[in-house]
Write an enzyme that holds these catalytic residues in place. Structure first.
Site: not given
Ligand code: GLU
Length: 616
Positions: A425, A443, A445, A464, A467, A488, A510
């Site tokens: 991201t 992002t 992901e 994504e 998640d 998210s 994440g």
């Molecule tokens: N998929 C994560 C989210 O939406 C973000 C992924 C990331 O920051 O690596 O929270």
């Protein structure tokens, strides 16, 4: 777990809002509180292009990348708004940070309008296709979820319908002065002329080499001659330049309809594998119709008061706004003091675990769940939750969620589920000369997304949908479900002081995004740190798990002292992030005299870049 009602039974005072009664904060500093060594990072001097602090006026941009920031500042200089610059910067990140962002992904755009004083958002999160089944991630042979690596990650099944381009269009229409085509042009030139490969890009390519080698399209672009492009070489992406050109000429329908939509759907349903890889790469469910039907959502931002400031964040489907907000509200019950001490860090860790418990129990796509966003961000709820925190002892994890309509001190709700999110991201922050601001986190992901590059189009597709929880349970707000947006953690955040812009911040990482944003806010708003120090300070992340993951410098400074409270600290990082960094912040502060301080990371992810229109 014992209750600690006594802690909240301190004199109640009426707050200025008159809506909530908060308990007098629990003082955490004191003679019995031996502080840990101050681990504020020694800040290296800004050097060359990677200028991570910029001060001045007339507008500012902060991002992880020098080219992207330069393009954003150029757009501001040319009279663009914060939105124009944000879109141009994001499009450039799609070129130089293609493993973290791009039009194959999604994100959340938070906008402050200086004239109206309003904060508004665009939810451009990826959406599960219409044919996405509840058991998409369940192996029929075992009845158990497929392993996260490699099955769910490098997979057509995990690709959600992308929302990034629709976000750029919606944002430009609402708050831009330039056209979408104009905002795409600098990034198009960058994709065509190329950029210099740095160590971070090389490392990310190498870490993903096995996945990328599984696809003809991805290996052709990112593994020329079977190897990652060398550090110092020029990397061009002419296919992406042509894709941006086509979108500039025809608008987003060039992507969401017609030939490109067919090619995207086909890459998902029949991934362009080489046939020589051991990776399973299951085919996915997205169709052209899913692309035709994609639309962004306008969501009311989350809002709460912290120390009298207005903190705005992203509403569900992101858990960022509610979880950062709840933790801040809980911490209103503790007097953190001006220095990072083991006691104040203990309060931060426990507040974070508590907010994560509620996140797990209540937050998912609000179009499919009755998410109690207002309650989760209310001071009253947080005051109740604060009473479950012992200022001397870490609770056993996971801590249970609170009861929304009942007694938030109650501890009998079911424990939270662990989550698995990527660590990629990118976040960018922009302020323009009118004082409008954008905090935008986007992002694909995982670093490298699904690994599937749309043949001939030059961009990677997200993964994504990983998640979502892997298993379907009717009462899980993040259950896998057709048309839904996976929960998210992205936390683009805007802070106002008496209606005036004060601070904007966000990060990748994440679910550690939430704790990173929270720490930067606490470092800046509570502790005696300026913004560069607040961003550079070592980080730790407690997400309602038995162990706290922490950067090595954090453990060196506070590990022993926090262990006395019962915290178990382990170094952050894993095989995918061996350098153990948490997050990559891009923030901007508006000083009371109107000066702007734009701040990126000094060292994490190779260091980011801050820029201003008129340097001081
Ligand atoms: N998929 C994560 C989210 O939406 C973000 C992924 C990331 O920051 O690596 O929270």
């Amino acid at each position: 777990m014992p209750k600690h009602r006594a802690l909240s039974a301190v004199i109640a005072i009426t707050t200025a809002t008159a809506l909530a009664t908060v308990s007098a904060p629990i003082a955490l500093a004191g003679p019995d509180d031996p502080s840990g060594r101050d681990a504020t990072r020694a800040l290296p001097p800004p050097a060359g292009e990677n200028q991570y602090v910029a001060r001045g006026r007339g507008g500012a941009v902060s991002s992880v990348d020098a080219n992207a920031t330069r393009i954003g500042v150029k757009v501001l200089k040319a009279g663009g708004t914060a939105t124009d610059a944000a879109v141009a910067t994001a499009a450039a990140l799609g070129v130089t940070e293609p493993y973290s962002t791009g039009i194959g992904g999604g994100g959340y755009f938070v906008h402050y309008n200086a004239r109206s004083g309003k904060v508004q958002t665009i939810d451009g999160r990826e959406t599960a296709p219409a044919a996405f089944p509840h058991d998409a991630f369940i192996d029929p042979e075992t009845g158990e979820p497929y392993p996260f690596f490699p099955d769910r990650v490098t997979s057509g099944v995990s690709v959600g319908t992308p929302g990034t381009l629709a976000t750029w269009k919606a944002a430009t229409d609402r708050w831009g002065k330039r056209s979408l085509a104009g905002n795409l042009r600098p990034a198009t030139n960058l994709a065509r002329k190329g950029f210099t490969v740095d160590q971070t890009f090389y490392d990310q390519t190498e870490d993903n080499a096995e996945r990328f080698a599984a696809f003809t399209s991805t290996s052709d672009l990112y593994l020329p001659g079977g190897e990652p492009p060398a550090v110092g070489s020029r990397f061009r992406n002419p296919d992406l330049a042509r894709t941006y050109d086509k979108i500039a000429a025809e608008g987003p329908k060039a992507f969401y309809r017609g030939a490109m939509a067919r090619e995207i759907a086909s890459a998902v349903q029949d991934p362009p594998t080489t046939g020589e890889s051991d990776l399973p790469v299951p085919p996915g469910h997205m169709t052209v119709k899913d692309l035709n039907n994609y639309d962004v959502r306008s969501q009311r931002p989350t809002h709460l008061k912290y120390h009298g400031l207005d903190v705005y964040g992203m509403a569900p489907s992101s858990s960022g706004g509610t979880t950062v907000g709840e933790a801040l509200n809980i911490l209103e019950n503790f007097r953190l003091g001006k220095a990072r001490t083991p006691r104040s860090l203990h309060a931060y860790l426990e507040a974070s675990a508590t907010a994560f418990a509620d996140r797990g129990a209540y937050v998912g796509d609000s179009a499919f769940n009755d998410v109690p966003t207002d309650e989760l961000t209310s001071q009253k709820f947080a005051d109740g939750r604060a009473c479950t925190i012992d200022p001397d002892q870490a609770a056993e994890k996971p801590v249970p969620a609170g009861e929304i309509d009942g007694d938030p001190c109650a501890t009998d709700a079911s424990p939270a589920k662990p989550d698995a999110e990527g660590l990629s991201t990118s976040h960018l922050s922009v302020v323009d000369k009118w004082g409008n601001a954008v905090a935008y986190t986007l992002t694909i992901e995982q670093t490298g997304g699904s690994g599937i590059l749309v043949p001939g189009r030059g961009f990677l597709l997200n993964n994504e949908l990983t998640d979502f929880s892997a298993e379907y349970e009717a009462d899980d707000p993040n259950r896998p479900q057709a048309y839904a947006r996976p929960r998210s953690s992205m936390s683009p955040t805007i802070v106002l002081d008496d209606g005036e812009l004060k601070l904007l911040v966000g990060s990748p990482g994440g679910s550690t995004i939430i704790t990173t944003v929270l720490q930067v806010l606490l470092n800046r708003l509570d502790l005696d740190m300026n913004l560069p120090q607040a961003v550079a300070a070592p980080r730790a992340s407690q997400r309602n798990t038995a162990e706290v993951s922490a950067e090595p410098e954090f453990i060196d400074a506070y590990g022993a002292a926090l262990e006395k409270y019962g915290h178990v600290l382990v170094p952050s990082g894993d095989e995918f992030t061996p350098d153990a960094e948490i997050g990559a912040v891009a923030a901007i502060e508006v000083r009371p005299n109107g000066n702007l301080v734009a701040v990126a990371e000094p060292t994490r992810r190779g260091g980011g870049t801050a820029g201003v229109v008129r340097p001081r």
